[in-house]
Write an enzyme that holds these catalytic residues in place. Sequence first.
Site, PDB file in Angstrom:
ATOM      1  N   ASN A   1      46.580 -13.204   1.796  1.00  0.00           N
ATOM      2  CA  ASN A   1      46.953 -12.477   3.013  1.00  0.00           C
ATOM      3  C   ASN A   1      48.208 -13.130   3.578  1.00  0.00           C
ATOM      4  OD1 ASN A   1      47.184 -11.291   5.501  1.00  0.00           O
ATOM      5  ND2 ASN A   1      45.265 -12.112   6.332  1.00  0.00           N
ATOM      6  N   TRP A   2      49.332 -12.464   3.365  1.00  0.00           N
ATOM      7  CA  TRP A   2      50.610 -13.060   3.776  1.00  0.00           C
ATOM      8  C   TRP A   2      50.851 -12.957   5.283  1.00  0.00           C
ATOM      9  CZ3 TRP A   2      54.418 -11.009  -0.589  1.00  0.00           C
ATOM     10  CH2 TRP A   2      54.035 -11.589  -1.807  1.00  0.00           C
TER      11      TRP A   2
ATOM     12  N   GLU B   1      35.033 -14.909   7.120  1.00  0.00           N
ATOM     13  CA  GLU B   1      36.088 -15.798   7.607  1.00  0.00           C
ATOM     14  C   GLU B   1      35.694 -16.343   8.978  1.00  0.00           C
ATOM     15  OE1 GLU B   1      40.169 -14.931   5.586  1.00  0.00           O
ATOM     16  OE2 GLU B   1      40.043 -13.937   7.514  1.00  0.00           O
TER      17      GLU B   1
ATOM     18  N   GLY C   1      43.512 -21.101   9.640  1.00  0.00           N
ATOM     19  CA  GLY C   1      44.784 -21.711  10.019  1.00  0.00           C
ATOM     20  C   GLY C   1      44.632 -23.052  10.703  1.00  0.00           C
TER      21      GLY C   1
ATOM     22  N   GLY D   1      47.579 -19.265   4.640  1.00  0.00           N
ATOM     23  CA  GLY D   1      48.726 -20.158   4.489  1.00  0.00           C
ATOM     24  C   GLY D   1      49.046 -20.541   3.049  1.00  0.00           C
TER      25      GLY D   1
HETATM   26  P1  13P Z   1      44.275 -19.624   6.321  1.00  0.00           P
HETATM   27  O1  13P Z   1      44.001 -19.702   4.858  1.00  0.00           O
HETATM   28  O2  13P Z   1      45.698 -19.857   6.678  1.00  0.00           O
HETATM   29  O3  13P Z   1      43.290 -20.430   7.114  1.00  0.00           O
HETATM   30  O4  13P Z   1      44.002 -18.074   6.743  1.00  0.00           O
HETATM   31  C1  13P Z   1      42.820 -17.482   6.384  1.00  0.00           C
HETATM   32  C2  13P Z   1      42.914 -16.028   6.661  1.00  0.00           C
HETATM   33  O5  13P Z   1      42.914 -15.602   7.797  1.00  0.00           O
HETATM   34  C3  13P Z   1      43.031 -15.118   5.500  1.00  0.00           C
HETATM   35  O6  13P Z   1      42.838 -13.794   5.892  1.00  0.00           O
END
Ligand code: 13P
Length: 267
Positions: A10-11, A172, A178, A240
Amino acid sequence: MTRRPLIAGNWKMNLTHVEAVELVRKLGAALPDAVHDVVEVAVLPAFPHLHPVRTVLATEQLRMVHGAQDLAPQDGGAYTGDVSGPMLAALGCRYVLVGHSERREHHHEDDALVNAKVHAALRHRLTPLVCVGEGLGVREQGRHVEHCRAQLDADLTAVTPAQVAASVIAYEPVWAIGTGRVATPDDAQQVCGALRERVAERCDAATAGAVRILYGGSVKADNVAELVARPDIDGALVGGASLDADEFSRLCAITAGRYRGSTDEHS
Ligand code: 13P
């Protein structure tokens, strides 16, 4: 039945279209067929990047698939700024994220809207990647399983078992996105397992055995192996770490290696 693992990048709202093309080219060069033979790799760029990314994937015959980060519940009309299912289908999208916690938080999306978006995706043969997850407060109260189960129930209202089997669920936890604070494999398995049980209750055992459930939240090459080793975790939704071609391709390769070693755990 063995579920094919999925690693989806997911960019988010990152990169220009030029940088997006560069990233997908680097990924194409870094991911060997041996990885694609085992793991489905998807990239989810921002809307303006879908067409150039799709063009590179097609012209360079790269084996990744692409998808979008959101869609409108309506199929078209006077909805300024929105992007519809038919538009995404015409761009060759296979997946679309629905109900990501950042949409729920910053755009006040509730479960009724998420459910409408799931139906919009399914109407246009897009696979919804339905995101659920609890915030830190809910986790600290120990209510995370019931919270995620309730979100799943609401988000999948009036979705048929066949449609559920063809969808993807992503767990999630908001506190792990993040933040660098990844859920432990036990935490992730607990909720992913409960979600699969819930699908069995709502639908049937075959549907629960078929639907893919991903974990997302600070997934990196260094922690993915332990996560995907758990029986109810069929891959990862990566934020990320998906913006770095070396890290993301390593993460995909590690997942492929883990599955090659023990496919029977995920059946
Ligand atoms: P991170 O991998 O940056 O924690 O983000 C997870 C995310 O929200 C993927 O959709």
